[in-house]
Write a protein that holds these residues in place. Structure first.
Motif, PDB file in Angstrom:
ATOM      1  N   VAL A 161       0.844  -1.192   0.000  1.00  0.00           N
ATOM      2  CA  VAL A 161       0.000   0.000   0.000  1.00  0.00           C
ATOM      3  C   VAL A 161       0.882   1.247   0.000  1.00  0.00           C
ATOM      4  CG1 VAL A 161      -2.007  -1.077   1.098  1.00  0.00           C
ATOM      5  CG2 VAL A 161      -0.191  -0.108   2.533  1.00  0.00           C
ATOM      6  N   LEU A 169      -0.241   4.657  -1.578  1.00  0.00           N
ATOM      7  CA  LEU A 169      -1.511   5.229  -1.114  1.00  0.00           C
ATOM      8  C   LEU A 169      -1.253   6.289  -0.068  1.00  0.00           C
ATOM      9  CD1 LEU A 169      -2.795   2.704  -2.490  1.00  0.00           C
ATOM     10  CD2 LEU A 169      -4.377   2.628  -0.565  1.00  0.00           C
ATOM     11  N   ILE A 179     -10.411   2.977  -4.156  1.00  0.00           N
ATOM     12  CA  ILE A 179      -9.367   2.479  -3.258  1.00  0.00           C
ATOM     13  C   ILE A 179      -8.977   1.045  -3.596  1.00  0.00           C
ATOM     14  CG2 ILE A 179      -8.791   1.978  -0.851  1.00  0.00           C
ATOM     15  CD1 ILE A 179     -10.633   4.235  -0.021  1.00  0.00           C
ATOM     16  N   ARG A 214      -7.098   0.509  -6.896  1.00  0.00           N
ATOM     17  CA  ARG A 214      -5.682   0.856  -6.855  1.00  0.00           C
ATOM     18  C   ARG A 214      -4.861  -0.223  -6.150  1.00  0.00           C
ATOM     19  NH1 ARG A 214      -3.483   5.677  -8.413  1.00  0.00           N
ATOM     20  NH2 ARG A 214      -4.799   6.489 -10.069  1.00  0.00           N
TER      21      ARG A 214
END
Length: 852
Positions: free
Chosen positions: A350, A353, A626, A629
């Motif tokens: 992640v 992000l 979200i 991605r």
């Protein structure tokens, strides 16, 4: 008796017998016809013709009222199904007529009242809906759905801070002193703006005010205050006006200008309830602006025909003014709610992000009076792990509500300025905290600073989204990924450093942003941080990096590493167990997992990372943004699908092997209808072996005494409201279950050891057992005190080895809070006494009561 008389008597008796026989025949015919109508209704239900079935059931009830018990449940179901169809067709009036016909047919049916209430609430008729829920509970106090519905609507009709405010003796007494003094000095015409229950208006009337006008725009509070004024014999002393104060006009609403305005329209961020706008309007249109004898009125050009006509003194506002303070703080809890702290969640990448914590009432980077405020609120001294002052406390604004020129024109509004705050100890900047000192008059004041324990909390501006934070994120990129350690370094300060805060004040809120960090060996600001080569970083959705706002409780869950670690261990074990089961059945199909965790959860994606196919049921609205991605970043787009929106259809069509749910909301209560959903899923997979994670859940409770908790749920007594009878009217809107409790940080006394309430096995053969649980539990009291509440929490047994507790101090980074059943009346208990509790669990709602 002569023959004629005898004949007449016999004739009369024969007539009565004939009439009685006719009535019996009619009754018999009615029962026969009712039976035919019922059979017709049953056949129509089988054909999904609910409209005609409903009509036949109504006919049966009219023909044979005694049949109501035998057809009651079927009639209620048909009524609901038919009304749902009418709603889908847009025939809302017909839907409510249908429900009214059902109510008349079964006037003592609590389920029909509850269903009507639910539809009224759905279409915005909150007050009327609450009346129907109360009627349902009058008929059957044990109807769980009506209890839950009434609690939900009570939360919306009367905000919870009203209870804290009315129990705040310091606040109430301080206002009484200031009001008494103002009226003793001749200010005897009073306007109470945002009067609520009417307590300040009654204080003014009791102090001797000649005319008191109470202005309240909320339907519920207006109706309640009418009852309060009547019960306190103040209905003749206080004129109640249902309006917004800025819509009041003289002489249409108030005959003349007033000499005193009292208001308490201040939220934790000071301006969020609109006090500037209300005071501006009051000075312009409602308050006396000069003390002018009536004989001289015409000679003064500044007076007007609606102004001061009785030599009233110059107008006055209570509160007289407010001073706003800020300080930069470090707080681990706020940090976990503000930004994603890790680049890797159990092997899930992640790193690209930037997730920023937000809430539904909180705007980010928006200076617009139409937008929500840019802060949340917390009681800093009660947060898990506490907080630390990093800078000096600084006064940023001093507003004088009794100096009209400072408010009109408001020269300080929408003007941004900077303040420098010296750092006083080492730490990491997580937020800016704001509080205020309220000056009611020249003698009375109080503060809402941390530790004050008044009804106000502190306003919190997390350092998560600002131009400076954009630069800090950009400067922290290492090898193409955001380095969280570097972010922490850039936000760290020492005692010799200082920070700059930008301040902007609108009519609705104060906006604060971290502008610069000046340290001994570097200066961080928007101009000096060097931007890497990628100029579109964080600027659009097509960028390699992705910025998104998520609910701060969701972000807290994403930052809970223990939660993810234990879930993934349990998932791996379940996948291996299911693989062995399939091998024994010569089944080489892929393992299918259904994800019920909801919200912005990584659990489904982590399960897919183990090689399984995953369906995410009820994905959040921003699922595509979200999740898309993350799946793209981790090359898992083909392994995860989303449900169709109809859970029943999803579980029937998707032949799942493993179901995953976390069961409990972050606020500490069970997820809505979660047990019913698991039961439905288990029923759909009854023909094959399936597994549920968690495998079982145990509910624990503890008896406590807590004045602080009761003060959040109930108006405790008339002493708190200075002798006025308000309690019984406000407490109609109390909620039995209080959520979002951090038991470790709320003042309380434990009166028992923790005890087990229920254990529910989700993998048991008969899943219907989980839907309704009842138990009688003897609890030994360990301390003499007043029993206020039972606080409860859950232990999720993910498998035979791994478990998660939502209880107090379970582990440091837990995102879960606890919930409590708060009793309306406290019970005196003594040490070593056994108290018997009746506990029930129905439609995923827990109820606890004391057995007398």
């Amino acid at each position: 008796m002569d023959e004629e008389d005898y004949t007449d008597d016999n004739s009369s008796e024969d007539s009565e017998q004939s009439s009685q026989t006719s009535e019996e025949q009619e009754e018999g015919n009615g029962a026969i016809l009712a039976g035919k109508a019922i059979r017709a209704a049953i056949n129509l239900v089988a054909a999904n013709n609910y409209g005609r079935a409903f009509a036949y059931y109504l006919l049966a009830l009219q023909l044979e009222p005694e049949c109501k018990e035998s057809i009651r449940s079927d009639f209620i179901l048909v009524c609901r199904k038919w009304c749902d169809q009418l709603e889908q067709l847009g025939k809302i009036d017909d839907m409510f007529k249908c429900y009214e016909s059902a109510r008349q047919a079964l006037p003592d049916c609590e389920e029909i009242y509850n269903n009507i209430g639910a539809k009224l609430f759905q279409f915005g008729h909150r007050n009327l809906a609450a009346d129907y829920f109360r009627k349902a509970l009058q008929i059957n106090p044990q109807l769980v759905r009506a209890t839950e519905n009434l609690q939900n609507i009570s939360n919306l009709l009367v905000e919870r801070w009203h209870f804290c405010m009315l129990n705040d003796v310091t606040r109430n007494s301080s206002y009484r002193l200031a009001i008494d003094r103002a009226i003793a000095n001749g200010r005897t015409t009073v306007l109470d703006i945002g009067s609520g229950t009417g307590i300040l208006s009654m204080l003014a009337a009791k102090a001797g005010a000649q005319n008191v006008y109470a202005c309240e725009m909320s339907d519920v509070m207006y109706d309640m205050s009418k009852q309060v004024l009547l019960d306190n014999h103040m209905d003749k002393n206080v004129q109640l006006i249902k309006a917004k104060s800025t819509n009041l006009m003289i002489p249409e609403d108030i005959p003349t200008r007033v000499s005193l305005v009292i208001t308490e329209t201040l939220d934790s961020g000071v301006l969020g309830e609109g006090i500037i706008k209300f005071v501006q309007h009051a000075w312009r249109d409602l308050l006396n602006t000069a003390a002018i004898p009536s004989s001289d009125k015409d000679s003064n050009p500044s007076s007007d025909s609606t102004g001061n006509q009785h030599n009233q003194p110059v107008g006055k506002v209570i509160p007289a003014g407010v001073t706003i303070y800020i300080c930069v703080i470090e707080c681990e809890y706020i940090r976990r709610e503000s930004r994603l702290l890790y680049n890797n969640i159990e092997g899930l990448d992640v790193s690209k992000l930037r997730l920023i914590g937000n809430s539904e009432n909180m705007a980010v980077n928006k200076i617009d009076d139409s937008m929500p405020e840019p802060y949340t609120t917390e009681r800093l001294t009660s947060l898990p792990g506490g907080f630390k002052y990093l800078t000096d406390v600084c006064s940023i604004l001093n507003l004088d509500f009794n100096y009209p020129q400072i408010l009109h024109p408001p020269f300080y509004l929408n003007k941004k300025f900077k303040l420098k705050l010296d750092c006083i100890q080492a730490g990491r900047i997580d937020a800016i905290a704001l509080w205020f000192n309220l000056q009611l008059d020249e003698h009375v004041a109080f503060t809402t600073s941390p530790g004050s324990n008044l009804s106000w909390e502190q306003a919190i501006y997390p350092v998560n989204s600002s131009p400076l934070m954009d630069k800090i994120y950009t400067a922290s990129i290492v090898d193409g990924s955001v380095n969280q350690t570097e972010i922490d370094k850039l936000l760290s300060v020492q005692p010799q450093d200082f920070v700059e805060i930008s301040v902007e004040c609108t009519k609705k809120f104060v906006n604060l942003e971290l502008e610069n960090i000046h340290t001994y060996d570097r200066q961080l600001n928007c101009n000096t941080i060097k931007i890497p080569h990628n100029p579109t970083l964080f600027e659009d959705a097509a960028s390699e990096f992705f910025e998104h706002y998520v609910d701060r409780r969701e972000l807290c869950r994403l930052n809970d590493r223990i939660y993810h670690s234990r879930f993934i261990f349990a998932i791996k074990n379940a996948i291996e167990d299911m693989r062995l089961i399939k091998q024994s059945q010569c089944d080489d199909s892929a393992i299918k997992i259904i994800d019920l965790t909801q919200g912005v959860s990584m659990i489904g994606i982590l399960a897919a990372q183990q090689g399984s196919e995953v369906m995410v049921v009820n994905p959040p609205n921003d699922y595509e943004d979200i999740y898309g991605r993350i799946m793209e970043l981790n090359d898992m787009k083909d392994k995860i699908t989303s449900g169709c929106g109809d859970f029943e259809q999803d579980v029937q069509q998707y032949e799942w092997d493993i179901l995953i749910s976390e069961i409990v909301e972050p606020s500490g209560i069970l997820k809505e209808q979660i047990f019913e959903d698991i039961h439905l899923a288990r029923q759909s997979g009854a023909s094959r072996k399936t597994l549920v994670i968690p495998s079982r859940v145990t509910v624990y409770g503890v008896c406590i005494s807590s004045l602080a908790l009761r003060s959040k749920c109930l108006v405790l007594d008339d002493n708190n409201t200075l002798g006025f009878h308000i309690r019984e009217f406000m407490n109609e809107y109390r909620v039995v279950t209080h959520i979002d409790i951090d038991l470790a940080n709320i003042p309380h006394e434990r009166l028992s050891s923790p005890f087990e309430i229920f254990t529910i096995d989700f993998n048991q053969e008969d899943s219907t057992n989980m839907l309704l649980q009842k138990s009688i539990i003897p609890v030994q009291i360990t301390k003499t005190d007043n029993l206020s509440a039972v606080v409860y929490w859950f232990v999720l047994h993910l498998d035979d080895v791994h478990k998660l507790s939502t209880g107090p101090l379970a582990y440091e980074t837990s995102f879960w809070h606890q919930a409590a059943v708060v009793f309306k009346n406290e019970t005196k208990v003594v040490c070593d006494q056994n108290v018997t509790l009746s506990c029930s669990l129905s439609i995923s709602t827990l109820d606890i009561s004391i057995v007398e």
